[in-house]
Write a protein that holds these residues in place. Sequence first.
Motif, PDB file in Angstrom:
ATOM      1  N   ALA A 244       0.829  -1.202   0.000  1.00 23.07           N
ATOM      2  CA  ALA A 244       0.000   0.000   0.000  1.00 23.07           C
ATOM      3  C   ALA A 244       0.865   1.255   0.000  1.00 23.07           C
ATOM      4  CB  ALA A 244      -0.927  -0.004   1.217  1.00 23.07           C
ATOM      5  N   ALA A 245       1.929   1.249   0.803  1.00 24.14           N
ATOM      6  CA  ALA A 245       2.828   2.409   0.863  1.00 24.14           C
ATOM      7  C   ALA A 245       3.500   2.640  -0.484  1.00 24.14           C
ATOM      8  CB  ALA A 245       3.868   2.198   1.955  1.00 24.14           C
ATOM      9  N   ALA A 250       4.084   5.896  -5.361  1.00 26.59           N
ATOM     10  CA  ALA A 250       4.215   5.962  -6.821  1.00 26.59           C
ATOM     11  C   ALA A 250       3.147   6.832  -7.456  1.00 26.59           C
ATOM     12  CB  ALA A 250       4.158   4.550  -7.415  1.00 26.59           C
ATOM     13  N   THR A 251       1.976   6.936  -6.820  1.00 26.56           N
ATOM     14  CA  THR A 251       0.866   7.665  -7.445  1.00 26.56           C
ATOM     15  C   THR A 251       0.654   9.061  -6.869  1.00 26.56           C
ATOM     16  OG1 THR A 251      -0.668   6.570  -5.917  1.00 26.56           O
ATOM     17  CG2 THR A 251      -0.393   5.566  -8.089  1.00 26.56           C
ATOM     18  N   ALA A 252       1.345   9.400  -5.806  1.00 29.17           N
ATOM     19  CA  ALA A 252       1.158  10.721  -5.186  1.00 29.17           C
ATOM     20  C   ALA A 252       1.683  11.819  -6.097  1.00 29.17           C
ATOM     21  CB  ALA A 252       1.861  10.766  -3.835  1.00 29.17           C
ATOM     22  N   ALA A 259       1.357   9.027   2.889  1.00 34.30           N
ATOM     23  CA  ALA A 259       0.979   8.351   4.126  1.00 34.30           C
ATOM     24  C   ALA A 259      -0.398   8.781   4.629  1.00 34.30           C
ATOM     25  CB  ALA A 259       2.029   8.610   5.199  1.00 34.30           C
ATOM     26  N   SER A 260      -0.985   9.779   3.983  1.00 38.46           N
ATOM     27  CA  SER A 260      -2.267  10.298   4.441  1.00 38.46           C
ATOM     28  C   SER A 260      -3.382   9.277   4.221  1.00 38.46           C
ATOM     29  CB  SER A 260      -2.605  11.585   3.679  1.00 38.46           C
ATOM     30  OG  SER A 260      -3.980  11.897   3.811  1.00 38.46           O
ATOM     31  N   PRO A 261      -4.156   8.981   5.274  1.00 42.92           N
ATOM     32  CA  PRO A 261      -5.293   8.060   5.109  1.00 42.92           C
ATOM     33  C   PRO A 261      -6.280   8.552   4.050  1.00 42.92           C
ATOM     34  CG  PRO A 261      -4.821   8.380   7.436  1.00 42.92           C
ATOM     35  CD  PRO A 261      -3.982   9.379   6.691  1.00 42.92           C
ATOM     36  N   GLY A 262      -6.451   9.880   3.971  1.00 41.53           N
ATOM     37  CA  GLY A 262      -7.367  10.432   2.980  1.00 41.53           C
ATOM     38  C   GLY A 262      -6.899  10.160   1.562  1.00 41.53           C
ATOM     39  N   PHE A 263      -5.595  10.356   1.320  1.00 37.50           N
ATOM     40  CA  PHE A 263      -5.064  10.104  -0.019  1.00 37.50           C
ATOM     41  C   PHE A 263      -5.148   8.619  -0.364  1.00 37.50           C
ATOM     42  CE2 PHE A 263      -1.362   8.828  -2.616  1.00 37.50           C
ATOM     43  CZ  PHE A 263      -1.747   9.427  -3.806  1.00 37.50           C
ATOM     44  N   ARG A 264      -4.823   7.764   0.598  1.00 43.64           N
ATOM     45  CA  ARG A 264      -4.875   6.325   0.342  1.00 43.64           C
ATOM     46  C   ARG A 264      -6.316   5.868   0.079  1.00 43.64           C
ATOM     47  NH1 ARG A 264      -0.283   3.006   3.800  1.00 43.64           N
ATOM     48  NH2 ARG A 264       1.450   4.411   3.317  1.00 43.64           N
ATOM     49  N   ALA A 265      -7.263   6.485   0.764  1.00 43.83           N
ATOM     50  CA  ALA A 265      -8.670   6.151   0.508  1.00 43.83           C
ATOM     51  C   ALA A 265      -9.055   6.569  -0.914  1.00 43.83           C
ATOM     52  CB  ALA A 265      -9.561   6.842   1.534  1.00 43.83           C
ATOM     53  N   GLU A 266      -8.524   7.719  -1.358  1.00 39.97           N
ATOM     54  CA  GLU A 266      -8.783   8.177  -2.733  1.00 39.97           C
ATOM     55  C   GLU A 266      -8.232   7.159  -3.735  1.00 39.97           C
ATOM     56  OE1 GLU A 266      -7.045  11.510  -5.818  1.00 39.97           O
ATOM     57  OE2 GLU A 266      -7.056  12.004  -3.674  1.00 39.97           O
ATOM     58  N   MET A 267      -7.019   6.654  -3.477  1.00 45.36           N
ATOM     59  CA  MET A 267      -6.432   5.647  -4.363  1.00 45.36           C
ATOM     60  C   MET A 267      -7.249   4.350  -4.333  1.00 45.36           C
ATOM     61  SD  MET A 267      -3.858   6.696  -6.109  1.00 45.36           S
ATOM     62  CE  MET A 267      -4.877   8.177  -6.300  1.00 45.36           C
ATOM     63  N   LEU A 309      -4.878  -0.487   1.014  1.00 41.87           N
ATOM     64  CA  LEU A 309      -4.865   0.976   0.988  1.00 41.87           C
ATOM     65  C   LEU A 309      -5.790   1.569   2.056  1.00 41.87           C
ATOM     66  CD1 LEU A 309      -4.863   1.511  -2.877  1.00 41.87           C
ATOM     67  CD2 LEU A 309      -3.109   2.364  -1.303  1.00 41.87           C
ATOM     68  N   ARG A 310      -6.887   0.896   2.316  1.00 39.84           N
ATOM     69  CA  ARG A 310      -7.810   1.395   3.329  1.00 39.84           C
ATOM     70  C   ARG A 310      -7.295   1.096   4.745  1.00 39.84           C
ATOM     71  NH1 ARG A 310     -11.910   3.255   0.418  1.00 39.84           N
ATOM     72  NH2 ARG A 310     -12.758   2.086  -1.333  1.00 39.84           N
ATOM     73  N   GLY A 311      -6.318   0.172   4.802  1.00 39.96           N
ATOM     74  CA  GLY A 311      -5.641  -0.092   6.079  1.00 39.96           C
ATOM     75  C   GLY A 311      -6.527  -0.808   7.065  1.00 39.96           C
TER      76      GLY A 311
END
Length: 311
Positions: A244-245, A250-252, A259-267, A309-311
Amino acid sequence: MGTTAIFTIGELARRTGLPVKTIRFYSDEGLLPPTDRTDAGYRLYDATAMARLELVRTLRELGLGLADVEAALSRSTTVGELANRHVEALDEQIRRLRLRRAVLRAVAKRDSELEEVNLMNRLASMSDEERKRLVDEFWDEMVSGLEIDPQFYERMRAGKPDLPDDPSPEQLEAWIEFAELVQDPAFRTLIRAMSETQARQIADGEFHPPADAWQQHWPSWVSRAETALAAGEAPTSETGQTLAADIATATARAGQDPASPGFRAEMADRFAASGDPRAERYWQLLATINGWPPVPTAQPAVRFMIAALRG
């Protein structure tokens, strides 16, 4: 000097195994003229007529019509020419029978309603040009009025259904399902939404870096997720979170925190949309239709990455 053998129609039937009614019909049609007649008017046939009758039976068993049999017997056309014409007719008949079989197999598999049977039959009978036009019209609607990446959508449009002259039942069934898929309103809404998302990202200057990363890393991400699944690891495991990291990094884009939960949720949302099983099915069906290597499902890996990604 020997006497020429003469047979009544009944004797001819016993010797050839053909019904009297059939022999009489051939005789009435001029395919088997009698050699002579008795004083009472009954037809008589000699050995030459018997040989002619055997030839007529053979040609009829091969499926030739009466007119073609007559042409062959009169020598107005050769047996070879007739055979070539008949092979062409049989090829077309076989093609149509295979189309019907594909439709009936699909009907049996789905327990279809009458309206759907009619639709499937029309789809199966489409020409190559009609099949390709259906796909072109689909993609025209999917990108109409949108500023999208032309190279990306050129690749999408390049995949056209191209059934061989002698398709297998599986290829015909795949074509019927494919044609239904691209005409399904829910699928069209899904792909149109993907196109609109890409258009917004391009307008915001956000499309190319993540898209490039997506294309470059996707096979590796899928492989890593499949390996983790095979090892029985959970998305929340160290392996899952490392994946997930790496995806987030790679996509940020500039200014985004991987590392932001919000960004990872978007992905994760993007993975869920682009990894929709219907979009995957589109390419699996095209592969079957066109005889390409099979497209294995990535759905378990996609679900693993979304969960990670949602952790």
